[in-house]
Each structure stands twice: as C-alpha cells, then as structure tokens.
Write a protein that holds these residues in place. Structure first.
Motif, PDB file in Angstrom:
ATOM      1  N   SER A  43       0.758  -1.303   0.039  1.00 41.47           N
ATOM      2  CA  SER A  43       0.140  -0.042   0.044  1.00 41.47           C
ATOM      3  C   SER A  43       0.781   1.195   0.067  1.00 41.47           C
ATOM      4  CB  SER A  43      -0.986   0.101   1.329  1.00 41.47           C
ATOM      5  OG  SER A  43      -0.051   0.000   2.412  1.00 41.47           O
ATOM      6  N   VAL A  44       2.365   0.862   0.600  1.00 36.54           N
ATOM      7  CA  VAL A  44       3.166   2.400   0.446  1.00 36.54           C
ATOM      8  C   VAL A  44       3.854   2.363  -0.945  1.00 36.54           C
ATOM      9  CG1 VAL A  44       5.119   3.394   1.342  1.00 36.54           C
ATOM     10  CG2 VAL A  44       3.118   2.396   2.794  1.00 36.54           C
ATOM     11  N   VAL A 101       0.832   8.176   1.953  1.00 38.19           N
ATOM     12  CA  VAL A 101      -0.266   7.373   2.069  1.00 38.19           C
ATOM     13  C   VAL A 101      -1.671   8.046   1.598  1.00 38.19           C
ATOM     14  CG1 VAL A 101       0.629   6.002   3.707  1.00 38.19           C
ATOM     15  CG2 VAL A 101      -0.446   7.951   4.522  1.00 38.19           C
ATOM     16  N   ASN A 130      -1.684   7.793  -2.279  1.00 35.85           N
ATOM     17  CA  ASN A 130      -2.016   6.453  -2.544  1.00 35.85           C
ATOM     18  C   ASN A 130      -3.537   6.206  -2.253  1.00 35.85           C
ATOM     19  OD1 ASN A 130       0.610   5.885  -3.144  1.00 35.85           O
ATOM     20  ND2 ASN A 130       1.022   4.705  -1.286  1.00 35.85           N
ATOM     21  N   PHE A 131      -4.246   6.944  -1.612  1.00 34.49           N
ATOM     22  CA  PHE A 131      -5.780   6.920  -1.467  1.00 34.49           C
ATOM     23  C   PHE A 131      -6.290   7.148  -2.600  1.00 34.49           C
ATOM     24  CE2 PHE A 131      -9.936   8.522  -0.753  1.00 34.49           C
ATOM     25  CZ  PHE A 131     -10.502   7.522   0.047  1.00 34.49           C
ATOM     26  N   TRP A 153      -6.318  -1.188  -1.270  1.00 31.74           N
ATOM     27  CA  TRP A 153      -6.586  -0.087  -0.795  1.00 31.74           C
ATOM     28  C   TRP A 153      -7.186  -0.238   0.605  1.00 31.74           C
ATOM     29  CZ3 TRP A 153     -11.449   1.425   1.313  1.00 31.74           C
ATOM     30  CH2 TRP A 153     -11.933   2.751   1.251  1.00 31.74           C
ATOM     31  N   SER A 199      -5.572  -2.198   2.606  1.00 30.36           N
ATOM     32  CA  SER A 199      -4.444  -2.142   3.550  1.00 30.36           C
ATOM     33  C   SER A 199      -4.048  -0.748   4.001  1.00 30.36           C
ATOM     34  CB  SER A 199      -3.396  -2.951   2.715  1.00 30.36           C
ATOM     35  OG  SER A 199      -3.886  -4.198   2.401  1.00 30.36           O
ATOM     36  N   LEU A 200      -4.486   0.384   3.358  1.00 29.07           N
ATOM     37  CA  LEU A 200      -4.146   1.843   3.845  1.00 29.07           C
ATOM     38  C   LEU A 200      -4.372   2.031   5.075  1.00 29.07           C
ATOM     39  CD1 LEU A 200      -5.454   3.445   0.928  1.00 29.07           C
ATOM     40  CD2 LEU A 200      -3.053   3.238   1.052  1.00 29.07           C
ATOM     41  N   SER A 201      -3.538   2.583   5.753  1.00 29.17           N
ATOM     42  CA  SER A 201      -3.506   3.211   7.095  1.00 29.17           C
ATOM     43  C   SER A 201      -4.749   3.886   7.395  1.00 29.17           C
ATOM     44  CB  SER A 201      -2.471   3.958   7.541  1.00 29.17           C
ATOM     45  OG  SER A 201      -2.440   5.364   6.878  1.00 29.17           O
ATOM     46  N   ALA A 205      -4.842   7.438   6.316  1.00 25.38           N
ATOM     47  CA  ALA A 205      -5.146   7.656   4.684  1.00 25.38           C
ATOM     48  C   ALA A 205      -6.407   7.626   4.421  1.00 25.38           C
ATOM     49  CB  ALA A 205      -4.195   6.778   4.037  1.00 25.38           C
ATOM     50  N   LEU A 206      -7.149   6.432   4.905  1.00 27.57           N
ATOM     51  CA  LEU A 206      -8.470   6.289   4.678  1.00 27.57           C
ATOM     52  C   LEU A 206      -9.143   7.394   5.183  1.00 27.57           C
ATOM     53  CD1 LEU A 206      -8.717   2.480   5.594  1.00 27.57           C
ATOM     54  CD2 LEU A 206      -9.023   3.581   3.386  1.00 27.57           C
TER      55      LEU A 206
END
Length: 456
Positions: free
Chosen positions: A209-210, A370, A373-374, A418, A420-422, A425-426
C-alpha cells in the motif's frame, strides 16, 4: 474497432499532437522514475520487514491489470482527463467527477511529495546540506513550469535526457551492489527479500500500500491522449509497456539493496528516509552514494515533477473544459498550445503545499505518501469498474476475458491494496471525497451549471 474521435465526443482539438508510443513510454518511466525506490526504500523495507522485492512484485501485478483497463478506455475515448474523462463518458458526470476528484488528491499532492523527497536526498550530499530547502523548491518549480508552458515537445526532449541519466545511475548501483555481494564474506544472494520468516499477508500488503506510490504515474500517460499521434491504442500500449519496464527496474534494485544490507530489525538503518543512500555507500563507497542521492534529487525534483505537473494540468484542463472546475483553468496558450493557466496554478499550489508540509507536518514524506495512494487507488478501482460496466453491461460486447475477467482481477487486487491503507490515509481520503460530493452538488444542483465559475 472504435471510431470515436475527440470531435465526435464533443470537443475540439486544441493541444498539439507530437508524441509517439516510445515518447509515451518515456513519459511514463520518467513519471514513475526508474530509481523511485531510492526515495522511499527505507519505509517500504521497514513495513515489509525485509520483503521489499515481494512488495514491489505484488504492486506490479495489480498495476498491469489496471494498465490494461486504461488501454480499453483510451481506445474507446481518446481524450485528456484520464479516469475522469473515461468515467464521465462511460457512466455519467457524477461518477466521472468523483473519479476525477479522487485522482486530484493523488496529483495535487504528488509534486509536494516529490519536492520534499528531492530536497531530502540532496541534503544527504556533503556540502549541500546547508542549502535552505525553500531555495531548492523555488528553483525546481520555476524550471518545471517554464518547460511545461513552452510546450510538450520541450518536456518530451528533457524526459529522454533524464531517462538516459537515470538508467545510467541504475546500472552504476547494480554493478556496485553485485560486486559487493560477490566479494564480501557473509553476504550473498538470498530469497529473503522475496520471502522470509516474518511473512504474513498483512505485513506484505501494508508495504504494498506504500510502494504502489512508485507505480503511480503510468496513468499520467492517458492525460496526453490529445497530444498523441499514432492511433487510439497508442495510450494503452504506452501504459502497459511503461509498467512492465519500470516494474523490472524496481524489483531488481530493491532485491540487490536488500541483499547488500539485509533486514535485521528496526536498527537496520541510521535514517529511514535516507536508507537507500546508506546501502549505496556500503556497496560502492561515498561516490556511489553521492551519485544515487543526486540522481534522486534531480530526477524527483525536476524530471518527475515536470511530468506530474503536465499530467495534473491536463486533468484540471479537462475538468474545467467541462465546467466541473473554474472555466479559466481551461485556457490554452495560442502560441505554445499548452494549458498554461492550469500549469501555473499547479506551480503556485505546489509551492504553498510543499513549504507548508515541510515546516508544519511531522514525517511529511510518509504522511503525504499514504494520502496520495488513497487518491490513486480509489481512481483505479473506479476505472476497472468502468470497463466492466461500459463494455460488459452497457455495450454488451460479450468479450468475457477482455471486458470482464481482466478488469475484475484488477478491481479485486487494487481494492485489496486499498483496504490495507492506514486509518490515517482512509480518514483523510474519505473526508476529501465528502468535500468533492458537496462541491459537485453545489456546482451542478445549486448552480445548475448555468452559473459558470470563471477565473477572470
């Protein structure tokens, strides 16, 4: 074969067509940066607990399926705007706007991250650590903006020069790393960068995810659809080729780096942000370290930021042309045939965001990564869904493999990454999407798109 043209889709040709498929591949490689792992290697290595090559391999698989979906949509709708343009034409304005809004979060913050990584890399070079960061920021932004405003051909020429230099740096590091591994007692080629005793899907997917940050940018090729010659499938070919080539670069360099300095816990690196340069110095001495750090600084700060600025300016141009953003952002230079207002707007915004992040946001590189990436992953999810909806359900093509199975695989892989994002970030990403919903409702429902937002 689809016969859609930009004119048949309701637009006129304003931007200059000058790019070939090899130019698009070069553009994608420059955007993703063949040596991109240099800048975030320590973070990905730490999160993956040593399985950095595996993380990049999984990321590559997910991106290949998404690149195929870009190919399908670029053939059908040869327009600028990337996923925004595709979703708008294939599904409708609400979905199109939200996909564009999602990827804006990616592209608006990408230059900010790139400038910070570039400045951090240059600060690792002896003699340059005393240069104030805002000096680098201003210099990078001025250079990139001038080249982008002057024309896509100038950007393209510069891209080829930078790509050759980045490949040379990649080769220098690989030679140094292989020599070190072969000649140093106790060091060897190992499978641990791919699989080790710490393996778990949660650990690996957290790293993926990173590390997908390194792949974001191949989609920027699709923003150049109105500046490409050679047919409607040129964009798709460029996307897939760029992803495969850059994925090979990423996997090779991270594998070798992890062999040079294997993961042995949180104390592996003195400075996580400069971890790769520690590896480079160990493998080849101070000269190789300086070469790698300087290459990261200038490839991220100038080459990558230049194409990122070009991509986001085209998305903003496309959305403004459709009255989804202020109309003035769609203005094109009569002389250079480039969207100069949106280009300058991104330059100013990047300067403000970068300086603000550096001085106000702790751990700026990881925090911004992060969130970026979202935006990118959310847009990719919508893109893969759009292929299935448009071709399989709306047009009823009946092509099971091409229009159902492949985009479905891409959808599932990207959706898994997606999730697995922190939570950080979510949370920020969902807030951004909520703001987008409000903006869209005000612009369309309240103003009815009769009252045009203008920058005059």
């Amino acid at each position: 074969m689809n016969n859609n043209t930009i004119e048949s889709l309701g637009y006129k040709q304003e931007l200059k067509r000058a790019l070939t498929v090899p130019d698009l591949v070069c553009y994608g490689l420059i955007f993703m940066v063949p040596i991109a792992p240099f800048g975030i290697y320590g973070t990905v290595m730490s999160i993956s607990q040593g399985m950095v090559a595996l993380a990049y391999s999984i990321g590559l698989v997910g991106m290949v399926f998404t690149a195929l979906s870009y190919w399908r949509m670029a053939e059908e709708f040869p327009i600028s705007g990337s996923v925004y343009g595709y979703a708008t034409k294939a599904i409708g304005k609400p979905v199109g706007f939200m996909s564009g809004w999602a990827i804006l979060l990616d592209y608006l913050l990408v230059p900010t991250l790139l400038y910070i990584v570039a400045a951090t890399a240059l600060s690792a070079i002896p003699g340059l650590s005393g240069v104030p960061i805002f000096i680098w920021l201003i210099a990078f932004i001025i250079i990139n903006t001038i080249i982008n405003v002057v024309g896509i051909e100038w950007t393209n020429r510069f891209n080829w020069i930078m790509l050759v230099l980045e490949v040379i740096v990649f080769i220098i590091f690989c030679i140094a790393a292989i020599h070190y591994i072969v000649t140093t007692p106790g060091v060897s080629f190992t499978l641990k960068p791919i699989y080790n005793e710490n393996f778990s899907m949660n650990i690996v997917m957290g790293a993926v995810s990173v590390c997908v940050l390194s792949f974001l940018g191949f989609d920027g090729i699709s923003t150049l659809a109105e500046e490409t010659k050679g047919g409607a499938d040129s964009v798709g070919k460029g996307c897939v080729a760029a992803i495969l080539v850059v994925g090979a670069f990423f996997i090779v360099q991270t594998y070798l780096a992890a062999c040079v300095l294997p993961w042995h816990g949180e104390g592996t690196f003195t400075d996580v942000d400069n971890a790769f340069y520690e590896v480079a110095q160990l493998a080849g001495g101070a000269k190789v370290m300086v070469i790698c750090a300087a290459a990261t600084g200038f490839s991220w700060g100038i080459a990558d930021c230049m194409v990122a600025q070009a991509a986001i300016s085209r998305i903003i141009f496309s959305m403004a042309r459709d009255r989804m953003l202020p109309k003035g952002l769609a203005k094109v230079s009569p002389r250079f045939q480039t969207p100069y207002v949106s280009t300058i707007f991104i330059a100013v915004l990047s300067l403000v965001l970068t300086i603000g992040s550096v001085y106000l946001l702790p751990s700026a590189i990881n925090a911004i990564s992060v969130v970026i990436n979202f935006g990118g992953l959310s847009a990719f999810i919508i893109l893969n869904f759009t292929v299935i909806y448009y071709f399989w359900f709306k047009k009823k093509t009946g092509k099971v493999w091409k229009h159902l199975i492949l985009p479905a695989i891409g959808f599932l892989i990207i959706a898994y990454i997606w999730t697995s994002l922190s939570s950080y970030a979510l949370t920020l990403g969902i807030i951004w999407l909520c703001i987008g919903v409000i903006f869209y409702l005000v612009n369309v429902k309240v103003l009815h798109n009769d009252v045009k937002l203008e920058l005059e």
